[in-house]
Structures are given as structure tokens and as C-alpha cells.
Design a protein around this motif. Sequence first.
Motif, short mmCIF file in Angstrom:
data_model
loop_
_atom_site.label_atom_id
_atom_site.label_comp_id
_atom_site.label_asym_id
_atom_site.label_seq_id
_atom_site.Cartn_x
_atom_site.Cartn_y
_atom_site.Cartn_z
N TYR A 165 -42.45 10.94 -4.17
CA TYR A 165 -42.76 9.80 -3.71
C TYR A 165 -43.39 10.06 -2.49
CZ TYR A 165 -42.05 4.86 -2.62
OH TYR A 165 -42.07 3.22 -2.34
N ASP A 166 -43.26 10.81 -1.66
CA ASP A 166 -44.11 11.09 -0.18
C ASP A 166 -45.30 11.80 -0.73
OD1 ASP A 166 -44.62 11.90 2.27
OD2 ASP A 166 -43.47 13.74 2.41
N LEU A 167 -45.46 12.85 -1.84
CA LEU A 167 -46.61 13.40 -2.11
C LEU A 167 -47.58 12.41 -2.77
CD1 LEU A 167 -48.35 15.98 -2.55
CD2 LEU A 167 -46.85 16.32 -4.68
N GLY A 168 -46.95 11.64 -3.75
CA GLY A 168 -47.49 10.44 -4.38
C GLY A 168 -48.53 9.73 -3.58
N MET A 169 -47.88 9.05 -2.51
CA MET A 169 -48.01 8.15 -1.60
C MET A 169 -49.47 8.79 -0.70
SD MET A 169 -47.13 5.00 -1.42
CE MET A 169 -45.91 3.77 -1.79
N ARG A 170 -48.96 9.90 -0.27
CA ARG A 170 -50.02 10.79 0.75
C ARG A 170 -51.45 11.06 -0.26
NH1 ARG A 170 -48.79 13.62 4.82
NH2 ARG A 170 -50.86 13.62 5.17
N LEU A 171 -51.16 11.39 -1.53
CA LEU A 171 -52.27 11.53 -2.25
C LEU A 171 -53.06 10.26 -2.67
CD1 LEU A 171 -51.03 14.32 -4.90
CD2 LEU A 171 -52.57 14.72 -3.22
N CYS A 172 -52.42 9.22 -2.68
CA CYS A 172 -53.15 7.98 -3.07
C CYS A 172 -54.01 7.86 -1.85
CB CYS A 172 -52.06 6.70 -3.32
SG CYS A 172 -52.83 5.24 -3.66
N ASP A 173 -53.35 7.75 -0.65
CA ASP A 173 -54.42 7.38 0.65
C ASP A 173 -55.33 8.45 0.52
OD1 ASP A 173 -54.60 6.10 3.11
OD2 ASP A 173 -53.77 7.84 4.13
N LEU A 174 -55.16 9.68 0.51
CA LEU A 174 -56.33 10.61 0.48
C LEU A 174 -57.30 10.12 -0.53
CD1 LEU A 174 -54.41 12.49 2.34
CD2 LEU A 174 -55.42 14.17 0.85
N ALA A 175 -56.83 9.60 -1.74
CA ALA A 175 -58.21 9.22 -2.75
C ALA A 175 -58.89 7.94 -2.27
CB ALA A 175 -57.43 8.94 -3.88
N HIS A 176 -58.52 7.18 -1.08
CA HIS A 176 -59.22 6.49 -0.81
C HIS A 176 -60.29 6.78 0.60
CE1 HIS A 176 -56.66 4.34 -3.38
NE2 HIS A 176 -57.40 3.29 -3.56
N GLN A 177 -60.32 8.01 0.90
CA GLN A 177 -61.03 8.37 1.87
C GLN A 177 -61.76 9.65 1.70
OE1 GLN A 177 -60.12 11.21 4.25
NE2 GLN A 177 -59.26 11.69 2.28
N ASP A 178 -62.71 9.90 2.43
CA ASP A 178 -63.63 11.18 2.31
C ASP A 178 -63.84 12.17 3.45
OD1 ASP A 178 -65.30 9.88 3.94
OD2 ASP A 178 -67.01 9.74 2.40
N PHE A 179 -62.90 12.23 4.26
CA PHE A 179 -62.68 13.04 5.48
C PHE A 179 -61.90 14.46 5.02
CE2 PHE A 179 -60.87 13.99 9.61
CZ PHE A 179 -61.81 14.82 10.00
N LEU A 180 -60.70 14.18 4.42
CA LEU A 180 -60.02 15.07 4.15
C LEU A 180 -60.14 15.66 2.48
CD1 LEU A 180 -56.38 14.33 5.73
CD2 LEU A 180 -58.46 15.54 6.83
#
Length: 400
Positions: A122-137
Motif C-alpha cells: 500500500y505504502d509503495l503503491g501510493m508513493r509510486l502513484c505520486d511519483l508518476a505525476h511529477q518529473d523531478f524524482l
Amino acid sequence: MGLNKRYDGYQAYGYLDEKDFKRFKMAKELERVEEYLVSLQPEEEERVERLARDNIFISLHDHPTRLPESLDEVFEYTRVGRDHCAYKGLSKSYYDAVFDNMLDGTTTITSANGWKWEDILYDLGMRLCDLAHQDFLIHCKKVEDIHKAYREGKIAWVASVEGAAPIENELDRIDILYGFGVRMMGITYSESNNLGSGIKEDKDGGLTAFGKKAVRRLNKVGMAIDCSHTGYKTTLDVIHESEHPIFLTHVGARALWDSKRLSPDEVLKACAQRGGVIGIEAAPHTTLTKNHLKHSIDSYMEHFEYIVDLVGIDHVAFGPDALYGDHVGIHNLYASQLSTKKTQGSLEFEKVEYVKGLENPTEASKNILRWLVKKNYRDSDITKVLGGNILSVLDKVWRS
């Protein structure tokens, strides 16, 4: 590219509306407490700027996310399941890559005890979803991603799981986590699990038969191994069993401070002799010394110098284990899951509200480099400890 990061102002979960999930007032990413910088002369400031620009700087272990401003809200915040990456704070750091261990034992979404397989996903999936919506990390899956982030003024984000308890007795869960992009795993987190003993235990039974299988599977899939919270005998077994060098991502020298949280010389030497890398830990009240009973950049770097003298400059790096928010407070709240009291030792020391000079990943990245320059370390040695040593091992461990 430690300077002038290409950050566009994105905030965690900015793709969602206010009504989509409960929001909390978050701790400041910067200036939560008064910033402290190691003092330098003008020519030293110029050298710091050059070294930050010209070198890849990697944090081997951090939790670069924000806590709520009020710790009274932490448990509710965690149950929502959206750990907030501190994008702005990271953009002001010198880091080009960060091994992010996410919520680890504080992942109490479905269980008050943490470390559950469902919660980790759950933790990993949420973080990956957030990362997918930005382009800095950049979600880092291979060494080239770190070089790419450095070239482009971005940060390579490396997903790490700090202890292997969530895999239970399922070797294939290692493959699953690798498939989701996890590139480092700890063998134990202080308490024993099916792989071996943790540092919290009174007796260390060493690496189990299942643990040996897990080490071999980690080697096969190309996932780095961490033994920072692993029992000393178990760690020695892992070093012997592993085909590749391992990491002690966030430790210190037990010879300087008698705490189970820090590693004895035998373990440090064994790690280095097999080509591994040792990252220096800075979580509150860990890397203390008899010369520095108040935790700060000075006690932290005393551990660095001791370990460099012990194993050589080619095997040392930095894993500050910092976050953005009240780190001392979160340790107190999650003492049982994080095993802080059982591993801290019995020596008297001065408790701090925060670690001076290492308050968060941004301040830590600046002061580590400033301290090295102030002590006039050679450029070539600074290059090694900032990231060169880590990259050398990752070239061997990560298979793609």
C-alpha cells in the motif's frame, strides 16, 4: 548537479483535489528549526559549490518525507496511507540520489504493529502513484538512472524496504518487490524474522536456512542487501553467504558508543573485506561518542573518521536516516515498532530535540560536504564517500 535542481513546485499528491483525501497541516520542509551550517572561509565555500556541482552525491538511507506538524495527528495521517514526499526540501539538497525507506515500521495502515505485507505494498503503491505525476524524482531501477538524474538536475529515487519480515516465508515476494521497483532490502529490522536475528535480541542464532535461500534470491534478482539492523552473527553469515558485497546503510562504530544500534569492528571489517560499503547513521541519539555526548554533526563525523581509519576510504559513505519533521517525536511514538529503546544502550547522554547540523536530509547533505571541506579532505576522497563507493558496489549488485 547538486545545485540548481530542476524542480517545478509540485507538491505531494497534487494531482488530487482537496476533497479526495483528508489533508493535514504538514511540518515545514525547511526552517522547522534554526538552520545550522558548518562555518567556512570564502575559498572553502567556493570549493563546496564546485564539489556539489561536479560530484554525484547519494544518500544511502533516508526517509525524505514530511510528518504532520502536530504529532497528535501522526497515527491518523499514517492510516490515510499517503506519505508525503518532501519535493521542495529535496530540491534544496545536494543529493542526486536518495535511498528512500518510506514508512517502514511506521506503516500501520492495517495493523498497529506494522511490517505487514499488505501495508508495505500500500505504502509503495501510493508513493509510486505520486511519483508518476511529477518529473523531478526519477524512479531509479538501474545505475544509469542515477547518472541520468545527475545530468538532468533531478534526483534518483531508490525504493528500499528496511526489513524482510513482510516477505514471511515466501521467497517469491522478493521478486514481486523487485518487479515493483524495490532495489534494496534489509535482512531484519531489529527483531528476528524468518531470515535471521535482529540487534534487539539477546541471542543471535545467525542466518536461518530460509535466510540463506533469501540471500541467494536477492543476489539472483539483483537487489542490494542491507544489514544495518541485523544481529552481528547474522550479518557475518550474510556477508559470507552473499555472492555480492552488502551494505550497512546506516550504522556507526560501536567502539565509540556502546549501543546495539552501532556495529562492532569485526562486522565493519568483514563488510569492507568483501567489498561492501558502510553508511554513517544520524537518527537522533545514535552516533554519539564519549567526546560528544550531545548528538550533532560533530559526533556523527567522529564515527565517519573512525570507520575510515578502520576499513579505508573506499568502503564508507553516508546514510543519515533523516526526515522532514519531528524525528525525535516520531521515535518516541513508534518506539516499539522501531525498537529504539531496546537497542540504544545504557550510557548516559544529553537528549536533544533535534540533531544539530543534521535536522533533515537537506541540512545533512550540506553539512556533510561542508565538514569534509573544512577538514581539507582531498577531492578524490570526497568523490568516493559522496557517491563513488556506492556506485562501485551497485555496478556489481544491480543486474540491469
